[in-house]
Write a protein that holds these residues in place. Structure first.
Motif, PDB file in Angstrom:
ATOM      1  N   ARG A  57      -0.438 -31.057  34.952  1.00 24.56           N
ATOM      2  CA  ARG A  57      -1.532 -31.176  35.926  1.00 24.56           C
ATOM      3  C   ARG A  57      -1.380 -30.153  37.048  1.00 24.56           C
ATOM      4  O   ARG A  57      -2.374 -29.616  37.549  1.00 24.56           O
ATOM      5  N   SER A  58      -0.144 -29.891  37.429  1.00 29.82           N
ATOM      6  CA  SER A  58       0.093 -28.903  38.487  1.00 29.82           C
ATOM      7  C   SER A  58      -0.289 -27.506  38.016  1.00 29.82           C
ATOM      8  O   SER A  58      -0.901 -26.729  38.767  1.00 29.82           O
ATOM      9  N   ILE A  59       0.049 -27.189  36.767  1.00 28.03           N
ATOM     10  CA  ILE A  59      -0.311 -25.880  36.212  1.00 28.03           C
ATOM     11  C   ILE A  59      -1.830 -25.737  36.159  1.00 28.03           C
ATOM     12  O   ILE A  59      -2.398 -24.713  36.555  1.00 28.03           O
ATOM     13  N   VAL A  60      -2.501 -26.779  35.663  1.00 28.66           N
ATOM     14  CA  VAL A  60      -3.961 -26.752  35.555  1.00 28.66           C
ATOM     15  C   VAL A  60      -4.608 -26.627  36.940  1.00 28.66           C
ATOM     16  O   VAL A  60      -5.601 -25.924  37.117  1.00 28.66           O
ATOM     17  N   ALA A  61      -4.014 -27.298  37.933  1.00 33.86           N
ATOM     18  CA  ALA A  61      -4.567 -27.266  39.288  1.00 33.86           C
ATOM     19  C   ALA A  61      -4.206 -25.991  40.033  1.00 33.86           C
ATOM     20  O   ALA A  61      -4.799 -25.697  41.080  1.00 33.86           O
ATOM     21  N   GLY A  62      -3.219 -25.237  39.519  1.00 37.05           N
ATOM     22  CA  GLY A  62      -2.774 -24.037  40.209  1.00 37.05           C
ATOM     23  C   GLY A  62      -1.986 -24.338  41.459  1.00 37.05           C
ATOM     24  O   GLY A  62      -1.977 -23.549  42.416  1.00 37.05           O
ATOM     25  N   THR A  63      -1.282 -25.475  41.470  1.00 38.51           N
ATOM     26  CA  THR A  63      -0.469 -25.866  42.618  1.00 38.51           C
ATOM     27  C   THR A  63       0.989 -26.017  42.198  1.00 38.51           C
ATOM     28  O   THR A  63       1.287 -26.241  41.022  1.00 38.51           O
ATOM     29  N   GLU A  64       1.883 -25.911  43.158  1.00 36.43           N
ATOM     30  CA  GLU A  64       3.309 -26.067  42.881  1.00 36.43           C
ATOM     31  C   GLU A  64       3.713 -27.500  43.211  1.00 36.43           C
ATOM     32  O   GLU A  64       3.536 -27.966  44.336  1.00 36.43           O
ATOM     33  N   PRO A  65       4.270 -28.225  42.247  1.00 40.99           N
ATOM     34  CA  PRO A  65       4.610 -29.621  42.514  1.00 40.99           C
ATOM     35  C   PRO A  65       5.861 -29.745  43.374  1.00 40.99           C
ATOM     36  O   PRO A  65       6.741 -28.894  43.349  1.00 40.99           O
ATOM     37  N   GLY A  66       5.916 -30.838  44.122  1.00 41.28           N
ATOM     38  CA  GLY A  66       7.167 -31.199  44.763  1.00 41.28           C
ATOM     39  C   GLY A  66       8.029 -31.915  43.741  1.00 41.28           C
ATOM     40  O   GLY A  66       7.507 -32.526  42.804  1.00 41.28           O
ATOM     41  N   VAL A  67       9.326 -31.840  43.875  1.00 41.48           N
ATOM     42  CA  VAL A  67      10.231 -32.447  42.897  1.00 41.48           C
ATOM     43  C   VAL A  67      11.239 -33.334  43.619  1.00 41.48           C
ATOM     44  O   VAL A  67      11.947 -32.881  44.521  1.00 41.48           O
ATOM     45  N   MET A  68      11.290 -34.580  43.221  1.00 39.59           N
ATOM     46  CA  MET A  68      12.251 -35.521  43.788  1.00 39.59           C
ATOM     47  C   MET A  68      13.539 -35.473  43.005  1.00 39.59           C
ATOM     48  O   MET A  68      13.537 -35.487  41.769  1.00 39.59           O
ATOM     49  N   ASP A  69      14.659 -35.427  43.695  1.00 40.31           N
ATOM     50  CA  ASP A  69      15.974 -35.433  43.060  1.00 40.31           C
ATOM     51  C   ASP A  69      16.299 -36.865  42.636  1.00 40.31           C
ATOM     52  O   ASP A  69      16.464 -37.750  43.474  1.00 40.31           O
TER      53      ASP A  69
END
Length: 319
Positions: A57-69
């Motif tokens: 979804r992030s790729i399709v939206a052109g946004t960089e996701p946040g990632v939780m450790d």
């Protein structure tokens, strides 16, 4: 093409083959249902379809996701810290969780709950979500969206009981079948899917036309000729005072074929709910045939896959 493994919660794990078009269709239909593309927070492992779809979804939206450790497990404080940078970006904000994670966020009025409230959509899937948890989260201002789907459907394809646009659901003998652009090609080295994918889940249509998922067909308990959906027993149990989680399973019985047994996680281990009151609640709501013959209290339910209870392990805990 993407090869992703199933959780194997009801048998041997399989590898599902997903085309790029199915993954993209799922992402685009999700954004259309939620109100538009946005920035996502990844709070699930990418070894499962729910986590993978956050990236798609992030790729399709052109946004960089946040990632939780997640190395130290899921904690409300860690969720709040990971959400901070995501929520600071313009536009809409989304995340995907399993019920256990949502439960931890709404347990206390802290930064985790505040962060969850700030998202435009919090997808909940991977396992059945207790109605009491949904009500609590929504009453607290969390924009929860329940999802139903699996690896074979590129993840969630039914949101709040309604199929995504272009996805069709039907019931055949009580079994849920799905058709649409989100379907996988089939299993690696095995079955290829046709127009309709026959799931292993049972369902029914509510009065308002939404789909209610009753659980796996393989999990149905047959006691004295009565078919009992464990999900319905569990919903009654978790609605009782002092119950945090519950899992109902069938145990072999020479007279009845199977009997219902329930493993219950109490809210307070020092003050356990009355087992007889729990049994009575099930009998009053469903019928005497569904009353658990055995009730045990456990500190937690064993999991297999993201948020899915390992029913075989639960059954084994009764000895």
């Amino acid at each position: 093409m993407l090869a992703v493994g199933t959780s194997g919660s009801t048998g041997e794990p399989k590898t599902v083959l997903l085309s790029a078009s199915a993954l993209v269709a799922s992402a685009e239909l999700t954004h259309a249902r939620l109100g538009g593309p946005g920035t996502w927070l990844l709070a699930l492992p990418t070894t499962h379809i729910a986590g993978i779809q956050v990236l798609v979804r992030s790729i399709v939206a052109g946004t960089e996701p946040g990632v939780m450790d997640l190395a130290g497990g899921f904690r409300a404080s860690g969720f709040a810290a990971a959400a901070r940078s995501v929520l600071a970006r313009p536009g809409r904000h989304y995340t995907a969780l399993v019920p256990t994670q949502l439960s931890r966020l709404v347990a206390t009025d802290g930064p985790g709950l505040a962060a969850a409230r700030a998202f435009d959509g919090v997808l909940i899937g991977g396992a059945a979500t207790p109605p009491s948890l949904l009500k609590r989260a929504r009453d607290l201002g969390v924009r929860v969206v329940t999802t139903y789907g699996m690896s074979e459907t590129s993840g969630g394809c039914v949101y709040d009981g309604l199929p995504l646009d272009g996805v069709h659901v039907r019931l055949v003998g009580g079994r849920i079948e799905i058709r649409g652009p989100v379907l996988a090609l089939g299993y690696q080295g095995g079955e290829r899917f046709g127009e309709w994918f026959r799931t292993g889940d049972l369902g029914r249509v509510r009065a308002d036309g939404t789909l209610e998922v009753l659980g796996r067909a393989d999990d149905v308990i047959i006691s004295g000729g009565e078919n009992i959906a464990p999900t319905l027993v569990e919903r009654v149990l978790v609605a009782q005072r002092g119950v945090h989680e519950a899992c109902a399973v069938g145990l072999p019985d020479p007279e009845w074929g199977q009997v219902v047994a329930a493993a219950v996680v109490p809210e307070d281990p020092e003050h356990l709910p009355d087992p007889e009151a729990l049994r009575a609640a099930v009998g009053d709501s469903i019928g005497r045939f569904a009353i658990p013959k055995r009730v045990i209290f456990v500190s937690e339910l064993p999991l297999r896959g993201p948020g899915k209870v390992d029913r075989r392990a639960v059954a084994g805990s009764f000895g």
